[in-house]
Enzyme design. Structure first.
Site, PDB file in Angstrom:
ATOM      1  N   ARG A  42      54.350  27.202 -26.460  1.00 30.26           N
ATOM      2  CA  ARG A  42      55.312  28.173 -26.981  1.00 30.26           C
ATOM      3  C   ARG A  42      55.478  28.133 -28.496  1.00 30.26           C
ATOM      4  O   ARG A  42      56.097  29.028 -29.070  1.00 30.26           O
ATOM      5  CB  ARG A  42      56.661  27.972 -26.293  1.00 30.26           C
ATOM      6  CG  ARG A  42      56.596  28.162 -24.780  1.00 30.26           C
ATOM      7  CD  ARG A  42      55.964  29.479 -24.390  1.00 30.26           C
ATOM      8  NE  ARG A  42      55.902  29.663 -22.945  1.00 30.26           N
ATOM      9  CZ  ARG A  42      55.427  30.744 -22.338  1.00 30.26           C
ATOM     10  NH1 ARG A  42      54.955  31.738 -23.079  1.00 30.26           N
ATOM     11  NH2 ARG A  42      55.402  30.829 -21.029  1.00 30.26           N
TER      12      ARG A  42
ATOM     13  N   GLN B 219      59.699  34.146 -19.035  1.00 33.57           N
ATOM     14  CA  GLN B 219      58.561  33.357 -19.519  1.00 33.57           C
ATOM     15  C   GLN B 219      58.876  31.864 -19.428  1.00 33.57           C
ATOM     16  O   GLN B 219      58.019  31.051 -19.092  1.00 33.57           O
ATOM     17  CB  GLN B 219      58.251  33.722 -20.970  1.00 33.57           C
ATOM     18  CG  GLN B 219      57.801  35.155 -21.197  1.00 33.57           C
ATOM     19  CD  GLN B 219      57.530  35.425 -22.665  1.00 33.57           C
ATOM     20  OE1 GLN B 219      56.896  34.627 -23.361  1.00 33.57           O
ATOM     21  NE2 GLN B 219      58.019  36.552 -23.155  1.00 33.57           N
TER      22      GLN B 219
ATOM     23  N   ARG C 139      74.371  45.128 -10.618  1.00 30.52           N
ATOM     24  CA  ARG C 139      73.599  44.553 -11.733  1.00 30.52           C
ATOM     25  C   ARG C 139      72.137  44.993 -11.768  1.00 30.52           C
ATOM     26  O   ARG C 139      71.446  44.767 -12.756  1.00 30.52           O
ATOM     27  CB  ARG C 139      73.619  43.022 -11.636  1.00 30.52           C
ATOM     28  CG  ARG C 139      72.936  42.519 -10.373  1.00 30.52           C
ATOM     29  CD  ARG C 139      72.933  41.015 -10.260  1.00 30.52           C
ATOM     30  NE  ARG C 139      72.381  40.601  -8.965  1.00 30.52           N
ATOM     31  CZ  ARG C 139      71.969  39.368  -8.698  1.00 30.52           C
ATOM     32  NH1 ARG C 139      72.082  38.426  -9.613  1.00 30.52           N
ATOM     33  NH2 ARG C 139      71.487  39.067  -7.506  1.00 30.52           N
TER      34      ARG C 139
ATOM     35  N   LEU D  92      60.121  14.452 -21.371  1.00 31.30           N
ATOM     36  CA  LEU D  92      59.470  14.654 -22.659  1.00 31.30           C
ATOM     37  C   LEU D  92      57.990  14.993 -22.519  1.00 31.30           C
ATOM     38  O   LEU D  92      57.450  15.785 -23.308  1.00 31.30           O
ATOM     39  CB  LEU D  92      59.638  13.408 -23.536  1.00 31.30           C
ATOM     40  CG  LEU D  92      59.267  13.557 -25.014  1.00 31.30           C
ATOM     41  CD1 LEU D  92      60.091  14.653 -25.677  1.00 31.30           C
ATOM     42  CD2 LEU D  92      59.458  12.232 -25.745  1.00 31.30           C
TER      43      LEU D  92
ATOM     44  N   SER E 117      53.013   8.800 -18.281  1.00 34.14           N
ATOM     45  CA  SER E 117      54.196   8.392 -17.514  1.00 34.14           C
ATOM     46  C   SER E 117      55.316   7.804 -18.372  1.00 34.14           C
ATOM     47  O   SER E 117      56.498   8.062 -18.089  1.00 34.14           O
ATOM     48  CB  SER E 117      53.808   7.429 -16.385  1.00 34.14           C
ATOM     49  OG  SER E 117      53.172   6.279 -16.891  1.00 34.14           O
TER      50      SER E 117
ATOM     51  N   GLU F 217      71.193  28.740 -13.572  1.00 39.14           N
ATOM     52  CA  GLU F 217      71.459  29.929 -14.383  1.00 39.14           C
ATOM     53  C   GLU F 217      72.758  30.601 -13.955  1.00 39.14           C
ATOM     54  O   GLU F 217      73.155  30.549 -12.780  1.00 39.14           O
ATOM     55  CB  GLU F 217      70.296  30.908 -14.228  1.00 39.14           C
ATOM     56  CG  GLU F 217      70.370  32.136 -15.117  1.00 39.14           C
ATOM     57  CD  GLU F 217      69.140  33.020 -14.977  1.00 39.14           C
ATOM     58  OE1 GLU F 217      69.001  33.959 -15.780  1.00 39.14           O
ATOM     59  OE2 GLU F 217      68.326  32.781 -14.065  1.00 39.14           O
TER      60      GLU F 217
ATOM     61  N   ARG G 235      58.256  29.854 -16.205  1.00 34.95           N
ATOM     62  CA  ARG G 235      56.876  29.580 -15.811  1.00 34.95           C
ATOM     63  C   ARG G 235      56.573  28.086 -15.931  1.00 34.95           C
ATOM     64  O   ARG G 235      55.632  27.600 -15.300  1.00 34.95           O
ATOM     65  CB  ARG G 235      55.907  30.379 -16.694  1.00 34.95           C
ATOM     66  CG  ARG G 235      55.994  31.883 -16.515  1.00 34.95           C
ATOM     67  CD  ARG G 235      55.614  32.291 -15.097  1.00 34.95           C
ATOM     68  NE  ARG G 235      54.249  31.890 -14.806  1.00 34.95           N
ATOM     69  CZ  ARG G 235      53.793  31.643 -13.583  1.00 34.95           C
ATOM     70  NH1 ARG G 235      54.598  31.720 -12.540  1.00 34.95           N
ATOM     71  NH2 ARG G 235      52.542  31.299 -13.391  1.00 34.95           N
TER      72      ARG G 235
ATOM     73  N   GLY H 224      74.776  36.732 -11.646  1.00 38.57           N
ATOM     74  CA  GLY H 224      75.373  38.057 -11.658  1.00 38.57           C
ATOM     75  C   GLY H 224      75.988  38.446 -10.325  1.00 38.57           C
ATOM     76  O   GLY H 224      76.625  39.500 -10.218  1.00 38.57           O
TER      77      GLY H 224
ATOM     78  N   ARG I 171      57.279  25.061 -14.627  1.00 37.93           N
ATOM     79  CA  ARG I 171      57.941  24.758 -13.361  1.00 37.93           C
ATOM     80  C   ARG I 171      58.466  23.329 -13.249  1.00 37.93           C
ATOM     81  O   ARG I 171      59.207  23.025 -12.315  1.00 37.93           O
ATOM     82  CB  ARG I 171      56.978  25.059 -12.199  1.00 37.93           C
ATOM     83  CG  ARG I 171      56.622  26.536 -12.098  1.00 37.93           C
ATOM     84  CD  ARG I 171      55.749  26.824 -10.890  1.00 37.93           C
ATOM     85  NE  ARG I 171      54.459  26.161 -10.972  1.00 37.93           N
ATOM     86  CZ  ARG I 171      53.401  26.648 -11.620  1.00 37.93           C
ATOM     87  NH1 ARG I 171      53.503  27.776 -12.275  1.00 37.93           N
ATOM     88  NH2 ARG I 171      52.259  25.999 -11.619  1.00 37.93           N
TER      89      ARG I 171
END
Length: 278
Positions: free
Chosen positions: A200, A89, A173, A190, A69, A100, A92, A103, A94
């Protein structure tokens, strides 16, 4: 709890870090750093910030024992630009918050990702979702790059013809490829950012998302250096053993035979050999 200002983070706000051929990562804003983590942890027993070495020891203790925490008190907001297939990717994870480019409202830019020749490789024979470590020969890689570019050019030309013909942008699009670049703002605390980086940065992660993770790790080092150093030591470079594997280690230390067999033994030996958790 005092307001935390991190001079090293202030110095890179809005700085653009180039990634891939046309992408980037920018730190837009941050909330807190190492100081915020120790403030949050110590508030439970009423003691304020101590020395840097004591702060580092506390942060190390919190991370090693998964007291998560206090790390959630630190939040970073990024502006990122990446190919759509990388973004799919990315989302994912969440626990991040994302806005974003649309379009439906905007004409998408004629910007597509073309991998470098040394990044173009055949399907791996032992990894169903990844590429082999050795790239194609240069002449074949050049042909593949030409095919990528031709397909992208054709798709974008068709898109613009539809737009010019009056077709709604939200429909025009739909045939654009996954290599099209997109942009979004992404915010994450963090604790969850470290989880993102653990996955990743791994060598099994796709190259195109791994290079973004590498840049974000460098930014984390500036915002929260003590916490990031602890993450690298205990999470990113650390190895987790199962109960069976711990029992096997005890037996080996006592001079007994390794009781693990088959795939379990192979995974265990790989962890010992490389330090990579499979």
């Amino acid at each position: 709890m005092a307001h935390c200002v991190v001079p090293e983070a202030e110095a890179i706000l809005d700085k653009e870090y180039a990634v891939l051929d046309k992408g980037f990562v920018r730190l837009i804003d941050y909330l807190g750093g190492d100081e915020r983590i120790v403030q949050a942890a110590r508030v439970s027993y009423g003691k304020g910030t101590k020395t840097v070495s004591q702060d580092g020891a506390l942060i190390d203790y919190l991370l090693r024992h998964q007291h998560t925490s206090p790390f959630e008190q630190v939040v970073m907001t990024f502006h990122v630009k990446m190919p759509i297939f990388v973004a799919r990717q990315w989302v994912r994870h969440r626990m991040g918050r994302m806005n974003e480019v649309s379009g439906r409202y905007s004409i998408m830019k004629d910007e597509f990702y073309i991998p470098t020749e040394d990044a173009i490789a055949p399907q791996s024979t032992d990894n169903k979702q990844g590429r082999a470590s050795e790239p194609f020969p240069k002449d074949k890689a050049e042909k593949i790059c030409t095919q990528f570019e031709a397909g992208q050019t054709n798709a974008y030309n068709n898109y613009m013809h539809l737009v010019d013909d009056g077709v709604a942008r939200e429909l025009a699009r739909i045939n654009l490829p996954l290599s099209l670049y997109t942009e979004f703002y992404w915010e994450m605390d963090l604790h969850n950012l470290f989880h993102f980086l653990k996955l990743r940065l791994d060598s099994h992660a796709q190259y195109e998302i791994r290079v973004y993770a590498e840049v974000i790790l460098e930014i984390c080092k500036l915002v929260a250096p003590l916490a990031t150093a602890s993450f690298i030591n205990h999470m990113n470079n650390g190895v987790t053993f199962s109960g069976e594997e711990i029992d096997a280690i005890r037996k080996i230390i006592n001079g007994e035979q390794n009781p693990l067999e088959g795939k379990k033994r192979a995974r265990f030996e790989e962890k010992i050999k490389t330090g990579v958790q499979l």
